[in-house]
Design a protein around this motif. Sequence first.
Motif, mmCIF file in Angstrom:
data_model
loop_
_atom_site.group_PDB
_atom_site.id
_atom_site.type_symbol
_atom_site.label_atom_id
_atom_site.label_comp_id
_atom_site.label_asym_id
_atom_site.label_seq_id
_atom_site.Cartn_x
_atom_site.Cartn_y
_atom_site.Cartn_z
ATOM 1 N N UNK A 229 1.030 -1.246 -0.054
ATOM 2 C CA UNK A 229 -0.016 0.024 0.159
ATOM 3 C C UNK A 229 0.844 1.307 0.019
ATOM 4 N N UNK A 230 1.823 1.386 0.966
ATOM 5 C CA UNK A 230 2.768 2.546 0.815
ATOM 6 C C UNK A 230 3.628 2.715 -0.263
ATOM 7 N N UNK A 231 4.120 1.507 -0.785
ATOM 8 C CA UNK A 231 4.853 1.637 -2.134
ATOM 9 C C UNK A 231 3.894 2.226 -2.954
ATOM 10 N N UNK A 232 2.635 1.772 -3.403
ATOM 11 C CA UNK A 232 1.794 2.488 -4.241
ATOM 12 C C UNK A 232 1.453 3.973 -3.829
ATOM 13 N N UNK A 233 1.474 4.217 -2.505
ATOM 14 C CA UNK A 233 1.287 5.819 -2.151
ATOM 15 C C UNK A 233 2.344 6.384 -2.710
ATOM 16 N N UNK A 234 3.546 6.147 -2.537
ATOM 17 C CA UNK A 234 4.884 6.706 -3.264
ATOM 18 C C UNK A 234 4.763 6.969 -4.429
ATOM 19 N N UNK A 235 4.591 5.630 -5.096
ATOM 20 C CA UNK A 235 4.472 5.772 -6.504
ATOM 21 C C UNK A 235 3.462 6.723 -7.190
ATOM 22 N N UNK A 236 2.205 6.914 -6.705
ATOM 23 C CA UNK A 236 1.338 7.720 -6.998
ATOM 24 C C UNK A 236 1.683 9.081 -6.515
ATOM 25 N N UNK A 237 2.188 9.544 -5.634
ATOM 26 C CA UNK A 237 2.854 10.765 -5.389
ATOM 27 C C UNK A 237 3.863 11.270 -6.391
ATOM 28 N N UNK A 238 4.564 10.333 -6.921
ATOM 29 C CA UNK A 238 5.771 10.698 -7.944
ATOM 30 C C UNK A 238 5.432 10.575 -9.229
ATOM 31 N N UNK A 239 4.107 9.922 -9.671
ATOM 32 C CA UNK A 239 3.746 9.737 -10.943
ATOM 33 C C UNK A 239 4.112 8.681 -11.500
ATOM 34 N N UNK A 240 4.434 7.647 -10.537
ATOM 35 C CA UNK A 240 4.854 6.463 -11.108
ATOM 36 C C UNK A 240 3.960 5.323 -10.680
#
Length: 342
Positions: A229-240
């Motif tokens: 979930x937090x990997x996805x959070x970081x990815x979304x924040x960075x547009x990845x």
Amino acid sequence: MSTDHEGVRDLLGAWAVGALTPADQKTVPLHLAECESCAAEAERLRETVRLLGGAPRPPLANGALAGIDGVLTVALRARPAAPRVASHAAPYAAAVAGLQALLRELDGHGPWGAPVVHDWDVHATVAHLIAADEPLARRLGLAARVPESPVAEGTGWADAWAARTAAVIAYEQRRTPEETVAAWTAQAAALLATPEARDPERAAHATTLMGVRLPVADHFVVRAFEAWIHTDDIGRALGLAVPPPPDPHLWQLVRLAVRILGMALGPTAPPVLFAVTGGEPDAQWVLGSEDEPVRAELALDPVDFCLLVGGRYAPDEVPRGAAGDDAAIRDVLERAASLAWL
């Protein structure tokens, strides 16, 4: 860098993945040559990193994030589960490898201060994962990576957890992002090196963590859930784009989430036939009372269901197929969303 025991221990994760600074590359090996306990842990961590496929990659040219989206997706989809951990720990091993792959792209040039979720930036989100993994790590006999923070006797688990995660984030924000990543990596690797990660019988005993009593094996699946979930959070924040867990692991998350949801609803809730679509033909359950006719049917995609349970969808926003009693359906969706503490 100091060569004291505690200072080196915090760097063992970075040593295992080949991410030490030039100065530390000189001092850490000197300490390992003199300290048997650090040397033994360093070897365990390096072996775990090898099993996770965590060999370091060279930094991107020109320090740019542009163009890494496709590369990252390939790396995350290829992330292996450690073959020497049991099936219950494999999702966590893969989630750790996935987040490592993302964070390696940020080394030296990443936007660590980018807002991610709640009031956390990328740096704080990784620090949060240190705190999130800590209850299981401590229960399995591992030492805390961050100095203890006092909690008043009688404090409920939710308040104690909130205070501890705030203390860990405050501590880690006084350090560099690279030091925080190293501490998280080392703790994750140590968890995966425990006997409970490799032996299903040892992981079968139940323990209460984060307010839920589950077998240790299931707590490893919970850790996988949060890391993804937090990997996805970081990815979304960075547009990845961060892909979901591999299908076998995703369905382990789904099945555990359904069990916990069933416990939360209890035996008196209006019965709903709940299906998770795509992948497993028998992925449907009756949630709630077993003594009444089913009042409604609800179907969710597995990723959407996990995001709902993880607090990333509001109950009225999650895509779904539904028929029957609207109140019974709403009860299931709202109870699923209420499970999130991420």
